[in-house]
Design an enzyme around this catalytic site. Structure first.
Site, PDB file in Angstrom:
ATOM      1  N   SER A  71       0.822  -1.209   0.000  1.00  0.00           N
ATOM      2  CA  SER A  71       0.000   0.000   0.000  1.00  0.00           C
ATOM      3  C   SER A  71       0.859   1.264   0.000  1.00  0.00           C
ATOM      4  CB  SER A  71      -0.914   0.018   1.225  1.00  0.00           C
ATOM      5  OG  SER A  71      -1.614  -1.197   1.336  1.00  0.00           O
TER       6      SER A  71
HETATM    7  N1  SAH Z   1      -0.245  -5.222   3.980  1.00  0.00           N
HETATM    8  C1  SAH Z   1       0.448  -5.627   2.775  1.00  0.00           C
HETATM    9  C2  SAH Z   1      -0.250  -5.234   1.498  1.00  0.00           C
HETATM   10  C3  SAH Z   1      -1.623  -5.755   1.388  1.00  0.00           C
HETATM   11  S1  SAH Z   1      -2.169  -6.085  -0.241  1.00  0.00           S
HETATM   12  C4  SAH Z   1       1.867  -5.121   2.757  1.00  0.00           C
HETATM   13  O1  SAH Z   1       2.279  -4.480   3.716  1.00  0.00           O
HETATM   14  O2  SAH Z   1       2.578  -5.395   1.804  1.00  0.00           O
HETATM   15  C5  SAH Z   1      -3.458  -7.195   0.219  1.00  0.00           C
HETATM   16  C6  SAH Z   1      -2.994  -8.610   0.470  1.00  0.00           C
HETATM   17  O3  SAH Z   1      -4.136  -9.345   0.918  1.00  0.00           O
HETATM   18  C7  SAH Z   1      -2.518  -9.327  -0.784  1.00  0.00           C
HETATM   19  O4  SAH Z   1      -1.232  -9.828  -0.569  1.00  0.00           O
HETATM   20  C8  SAH Z   1      -3.528 -10.470  -0.976  1.00  0.00           C
HETATM   21  O5  SAH Z   1      -2.954 -11.650  -1.496  1.00  0.00           O
HETATM   22  C9  SAH Z   1      -4.018 -10.670   0.454  1.00  0.00           C
HETATM   23  N2  SAH Z   1      -5.322 -11.313   0.605  1.00  0.00           N
HETATM   24  C10 SAH Z   1      -6.444 -11.174  -0.133  1.00  0.00           C
HETATM   25  N3  SAH Z   1      -7.441 -11.936   0.379  1.00  0.00           N
HETATM   26  C11 SAH Z   1      -6.940 -12.565   1.484  1.00  0.00           C
HETATM   27  C12 SAH Z   1      -7.468 -13.493   2.438  1.00  0.00           C
HETATM   28  N4  SAH Z   1      -8.734 -13.913   2.369  1.00  0.00           N
HETATM   29  N5  SAH Z   1      -6.667 -13.924   3.427  1.00  0.00           N
HETATM   30  C13 SAH Z   1      -5.371 -13.507   3.512  1.00  0.00           C
HETATM   31  N6  SAH Z   1      -4.810 -12.648   2.644  1.00  0.00           N
HETATM   32  C14 SAH Z   1      -5.582 -12.172   1.637  1.00  0.00           C
END
Ligand code: SAH
Length: 225
Positions: A71
């Protein structure tokens, strides 16, 4: 040419990081000094693939592979500020991605459980945290909409992907008096919502507009977007 490295040279991005904190965060209204200091210290570029490291301190989200992004720094700081993390808190993050936000939470709180659904990202986040000697952050591969019951209850829950509605297991796994921050709404824009659990019920308030990748899994978006 053989030059010895001074300590400033050891981290070529420390200046860029300082600018990120001052211009993108402090000047835009991030006031929590613990969050500003953690973001000034943590080497964000270490969480990016080598070909993306130069973009680590830019004012936008950066691709981390598998269709996912780390993000934008400002969005990270805002979400953290809404969460009001305290040193004694145990935290759950849903959507660990690169592990960057989980690592920041590890600096601000006592322990962190961060769930990631893409196995390759979970493995890479785990390696990054190990390399940086961060030991109070645990990366779990799985569906974070189910929470992580093994370490529940949590004082704070941060959802780092856009949810259609708040997944019920997360409400169950939130401690009494605990806080959850989650982007809820459509797939183009969402509103960051802040919930506090009181007498077993979640009391919500709406905060800022935000933009996140979709949450998948049992209580996430079902179709491929
Ligand atoms: N906080 C992260 C960025 C988040 S991007 C950072 O610091 O880099 C959102 C992430 O959520 C992605 O990696 C995606 O694969 C994950 N995601 C989406 N649905 C999910 C779920 N149901 N459980 C766990 N992770 C999930």
């Amino acid at each position: 040419m053989n030059v010895s490295l001074s300590s400033a040279d050891a981290d070529p991005y420390s200046g860029a990081r300082e600018l990120m904190v001052e211009r993108q965060l402090r000047q835009r209204g991030i006031t929590d000094e613990r969050i500003l200091e953690a973001m000034r210290q943590l080497p964000r570029h270490e969480f990016l693939p080598p070909d993306k490291q130069e973009e680590a301190y830019e004012d936008y989200p950066v691709s981390i592979g598998w269709g996912q992004t780390i993000s934008q720094p400002y969005m990270v700081a805002l979400m953290l500020q809404l969460l009001e993390p305290a040193p004694e808190n145990k935290v759950l993050e849903v959507g660990a991605g690169s592990g960057y936000v989980a690592a920041l939470l590890g600096m601000l709180c006592s322990s962190v459980y961060a769930v990631e659904i893409v196995p390759e990202l979970a493995a890479r986040a785990r390696q990054t945290l190990k390399r940086l000697n961060i030991h109070n952050v645990h990366i779990i591969h799985g569906d974070g909409t189910l929470g992580y019951p093994a370490a529940a209850p949590y004082d704070r829950i941060l959802v780092s992907a856009a949810a259609p509605t708040i997944p019920p297991p997360l409400v169950e796994q939130l401690a009494e008096g605990g806080k959850i921050v989650v982007p809820v709404g459509g797939r183009v824009y969402q509103t960051c919502e802040v919930g506090t659990k009181m007498n077993g019920e979640l009391h919500m308030r709406r905060s800022i507009e935000c933009l996140f990748v979709p949450l998948r899994g049992e209580y996430g978006w079902k179709d491929n977007i």
